[in-house]
Design an enzyme around this catalytic site. Structure first.
Site, short mmCIF file in Angstrom:
data_model
loop_
_atom_site.label_atom_id
_atom_site.label_comp_id
_atom_site.label_asym_id
_atom_site.label_seq_id
_atom_site.Cartn_x
_atom_site.Cartn_y
_atom_site.Cartn_z
N GLY A 186 44.85 -2.05 14.36
CA GLY A 186 43.67 -2.77 13.89
C GLY A 186 42.91 -2.02 12.81
O GLY A 186 42.47 -0.91 13.05
N SER A 187 42.74 -2.61 11.63
CA SER A 187 42.17 -1.84 10.54
C SER A 187 41.89 -2.73 9.34
O SER A 187 41.93 -3.95 9.42
CB SER A 187 43.13 -0.72 10.15
OG SER A 187 44.45 -1.21 10.10
#
Length: 218
Positions: A186-187
């Site tokens: 997640g980013s």
């Protein structure tokens, strides 16, 4: 399915923990339902993590005047903004948010030479928040394109991501068919582009790394 090298060690560690957990449950828990629940749950979680590190085989067409999406995800920002770290002037910011189900490989969006790289320690706020661009753990990568333009690419860790992997030595070559790095779990990736860039994407649009055209240079 091919796996990205960034996941090899982690997947082996998780596999080892999963095996030990299931052996312990088999020998010490006298409830078949619980034992099988632990087994099925651990298999599902492991397969989800394996899927996260998948390495898609894509045909990449290089073009010095085209900016390709550096990541799979969704466009969450398109705006003119001040870039204070490298350019220290106004730029068009285009941001792509990656959820845990996206491929998390980052590709170079342009062809050129890496002129600047810096790693910043920081927080782990949700990557879709505007403040994540300047407060979260991140890397900043400036690339001088073959056509003379310069862009900045910023990898940003999110609330779950705890490690950014970058393959961006200063002086090294950036190519649209090469990986710039990997962000785990997640980013977000920000691009800071010249003001006269023709933007080809819209807010909310889904992107495919190395395939979707973000914009073209004028």
């Amino acid at each position: 399915m091919t796996l990205h090298k960034a996941g090899y060690k982690l997947l082996l560690k998780i596999l080892g923990v999963g095996i030990l957990l299931n052996l312990a449950s088999y020998y010490f828990i006298n409830n078949t339902v619980i034992v099988y629940t632990i087994l099925i749950t651990s298999i599902v979680i492991y397969l989800l993590i394996v899927n996260f590190f998948r390495f898609p085989n894509r045909v990449i067409i290089q073009d010095d005047n085209t900016i390709l999406a550096p990541a799979d995800g969704k466009i969450v920002v398109i705006e003119e903004t001040e870039e204070p770290e490298y350019f220290k002037d106004r730029r068009i910011q285009v941001s792509i948010f990656m959820n845990i189900f996206n491929v998390h490989i980052n590709w170079f969006p342009v062809n050129g030479v890496i002129k600047y790289f810096k790693y910043h320690k920081g927080n782990y706020a949700a990557a879709y928040l505007p403040k994540s661009s300047t407060e979260n753990e991140r890397t900043s990568i400036a690339i001088e394109c073959n056509n003379g333009q310069t862009i900045l690419m910023r990898q940003i860790a999110g609330a779950i991501a705890k490690r950014i992997v970058s393959y961006t030595p200063v002086g090294g070559k950036a190519r649209q068919d090469r990986h710039a790095g990997f962000i785990k779990f997640g980013s977000r990736v920000d691009l800071f582009l010249p003001l006269d860039t023709k933007i080809e994407v819209k807010l909310g649009q889904k992107t495919i790394g190395s395939q979707t055209i973000i914009g073209t240079f004028k």
